[in-house]
Design an enzyme around this catalytic site. Structure first.
Site, PDB file in Angstrom:
ATOM      1  CG  HIS A  34      -0.279  -0.293   2.508  1.00 32.08           C
ATOM      2  ND1 HIS A  34       0.628   0.580   3.067  1.00 32.08           N
ATOM      3  CD2 HIS A  34      -0.343  -1.355   3.356  1.00 32.08           C
ATOM      4  CE1 HIS A  34       1.072   0.087   4.212  1.00 32.08           C
ATOM      5  NE2 HIS A  34       0.507  -1.102   4.407  1.00 32.08           N
ATOM      6  CG  HIS A  37       4.241  -1.589   2.103  1.00 29.94           C
ATOM      7  ND1 HIS A  37       2.958  -2.059   1.981  1.00 29.94           N
ATOM      8  CD2 HIS A  37       4.732  -2.168   3.227  1.00 29.94           C
ATOM      9  CE1 HIS A  37       2.688  -2.899   2.959  1.00 29.94           C
ATOM     10  NE2 HIS A  37       3.749  -2.981   3.741  1.00 29.94           N
ATOM     11  CG  MET A 184      -2.670   3.421   4.353  1.00 26.31           C
ATOM     12  SD  MET A 184      -1.915   3.806   2.768  1.00 26.31           S
ATOM     13  CE  MET A 184      -3.021   5.118   2.245  1.00 26.31           C
TER      14      MET A 184
HETATM   15  N1  LIG Z   1       0.821   2.949   7.173  1.00 23.31           N
HETATM   16  C1  LIG Z   1       2.140   2.838   7.112  1.00 23.31           C
HETATM   17  N2  LIG Z   1       2.918   3.942   7.046  1.00 23.31           N
HETATM   18  C2  LIG Z   1       4.271   3.828   6.991  1.00 23.31           C
HETATM   19  N3  LIG Z   1       4.935   2.656   7.001  1.00 23.31           N
HETATM   20  C3  LIG Z   1       4.202   1.535   7.075  1.00 23.31           C
HETATM   21  C4  LIG Z   1       2.788   1.571   7.135  1.00 23.31           C
HETATM   22  N4  LIG Z   1       2.338   0.298   7.204  1.00 23.31           N
HETATM   23  C5  LIG Z   1       3.421  -0.483   7.192  1.00 23.31           C
HETATM   24  N5  LIG Z   1       4.541   0.244   7.123  1.00 23.31           N
HETATM   25  C6  LIG Z   1       5.910  -0.261   7.158  1.00 23.31           C
HETATM   26  O1  LIG Z   1       6.164  -1.065   6.043  1.00 23.31           O
HETATM   27  C7  LIG Z   1       7.089  -2.091   6.397  1.00 23.31           C
HETATM   28  C8  LIG Z   1       6.532  -3.405   6.006  1.00 23.31           C
HETATM   29  O2  LIG Z   1       5.406  -3.666   6.808  1.00 23.31           O
HETATM   30  P1  LIG Z   1       4.390  -4.849   6.541  1.00 23.31           P
HETATM   31  O3  LIG Z   1       4.677  -5.487   5.236  1.00 23.31           O
HETATM   32  O4  LIG Z   1       4.250  -5.695   7.731  1.00 23.31           O
HETATM   33  O5  LIG Z   1       3.072  -4.033   6.271  1.00 23.31           O
HETATM   34  P2  LIG Z   1       1.876  -3.659   7.164  1.00 23.31           P
HETATM   35  O6  LIG Z   1       0.977  -2.901   6.293  1.00 23.31           O
HETATM   36  O7  LIG Z   1       2.399  -3.125   8.443  1.00 23.31           O
HETATM   37  O8  LIG Z   1       1.168  -5.004   7.398  1.00 23.31           O
HETATM   38  P3  LIG Z   1       0.549  -5.583   8.683  1.00 23.31           P
HETATM   39  O9  LIG Z   1       0.624  -4.574   9.789  1.00 23.31           O
HETATM   40  O10 LIG Z   1      -0.817  -5.919   8.313  1.00 23.31           O
HETATM   41  O11 LIG Z   1       1.493  -6.729   8.881  1.00 23.31           O
HETATM   42  C9  LIG Z   1       7.297  -1.984   7.912  1.00 23.31           C
HETATM   43  O12 LIG Z   1       8.489  -1.259   8.156  1.00 23.31           O
HETATM   44  C10 LIG Z   1       6.094  -1.193   8.330  1.00 23.31           C
HETATM   45  O13 LIG Z   1       6.301  -0.470   9.537  1.00 23.31           O
END
Ligand SMILES: Nc1ncnc2c1ncn2[C@@H]1O[C@H](COP(=O)(O)OP(=O)(O)OP(=O)(O)O)[C@@H](O)[C@H]1O
Ligand SMILES: CC(C)(CO)[C@@H](O)C(=O)[O-]
Ligand code: BAL
Length: 279
Positions: A34, A37, A184
């Site tokens: 999203h 990322h 997100m």
């Molecule tokens: N909304 C966001 N804003 C900024 N960074 C994010 C956000 N969501 C996730 N990240 C960062 O992206 C990286 C990958 O996270 P990940 O793939 O687990 O995604 P996520 O959206 O956090 O998924 P979930 O929380 O459902 O596992 C991590 O460093 C996470 O902190």
């Protein structure tokens, strides 16, 4: 965009990049990408010669097998998005490839992991530290990008980098939110329409707690915020904490000179979400 799934291929390729003097920016993810990322990817791309993203749903950091089974997996779409955003390399190994040798090493981050995510997800940070160490060795980044949404994870990884002398810089970016305030998250895809409609109350509760803390001691402010959340039957709060933003330990009072974070985890149905706010 180049795509690798084999450990030896990515290792060789990043070795070659290093020899060519290229700076490598790395964004580790679990996919279902999203804008949160993609913001990290854009930063990695603009601040380095080469941007690498990994997509790997890491089995050993899941304490709940159902959460692992139902975690959104959208590799083809992720690859398209990354390509559009100018990602240079996607590393997407299978679990078999990544753990051909079952990892036996275990980490202990002390007090840092005895609270919040560490306390409620036994083994979680051990699994995160294991896979992040492996990824750092394979990708050999100069800079690695993480999100503030996983605030405690960032603190754990900072400790990991210090303790194991990884030669890289960690970068943390603020939380990207939907227009209604919901942080997100890949797991948001698992919310049904009713749960999705209620989910922004989580961020609202952090704003509510923030406001209460201006005039009210922590214990009372937390109680009132818990009551606010309890008025939504779809939400089951797991924890709500006022903590030191670096040590993640609970605070007795909020003072201007102490970096403070408000953190929560809550279930909507069986979907577990986290959020936080820095004061
Ligand atoms: N909304 C966001 N804003 C900024 N960074 C994010 C956000 N969501 C996730 N990240 C960062 O992206 C990286 C990958 O996270 P990940 O793939 O687990 O995604 P996520 O959206 O956090 O998924 P979930 O929380 O459902 O596992 C991590 O460093 C996470 O902190
Ligand atoms: C850092 C990470 C990619 C390790 O699996 C994961 O915990 C995440 O996406 O935050
Ligand atoms: N983004 C944190 C990874 C996890 O929930 O397992």
């Amino acid at each position: 965009m180049l795509q690798f799934s084999s450990l030896s291929d990515i290792r060789q390729h990043t070795e070659m990049l290093r020899q060519q003097g290229k700076r490598i920016g790395f964004v580790p993810t679990m996919g279902a990408l999203h804008e949160g990322h993609l913001t990290l990817l854009k930063a990695a791309k603009s601040q380095n010669d080469v941007a690498v993203c990994s997509v790997f749903v890491n089995p050993v950091q899941f304490n709940n097998p159902e959460d692992y089974r139902l975690y959104p997996r959208l590799l083809e779409k992720d690859a398209q998005l990354l390509d559009q955003e100018g990602c240079d390399i996607l590393f997407a190994p299978t679990a078999e490839e990544m753990y051909r040798q079952k990892a036996k090493l275990s980490f202990d981050f002390g007090d840092l992991e005895r609270v919040m995510e560490g306390a409620h997800r036994p083994g979680h940070f051990n699994g995160v530290a294991t896979v992040v160490s492996k990824l750092f060795h394979l990708v050999k980044p100069h800079q690695a990008y993480f999100g503030q949404k996983d605030l405690q994870q960032f603190a754990v990884i900072q400790q990991l980098v210090l303790d194991l002398s990884f030669d890289l810089e960690l970068v943390c970016y603020p939380i990207i939110r939907e227009t209604d305030g919901l942080a997100m998250s890949s797991r948001n895809r698992r919310l049904n329409p009713e749960q999705r409609a209620i989910a922004p109350r989580l961020y609202e509760s952090l704003q509510f707690l923030h406001d209460k803390l201006q005039t009210t001691p922590i214990a009372e402010a937390k109680k009132q915020t818990e009551a606010f959340l309890a008025s939504f039957s779809e939400i089951r709060l797991e924890y709500l904490e006022v903590v030191h933003a670096q040590t993640l330990q609970p605070l007795d009072e909020v003072t201007e000179d102490v970096p403070t974070a408000l953190c929560l985890a809550a279930y909507l149905g069986d979907v577990r979400l986290i959020d936080n706010m820095l004061l």
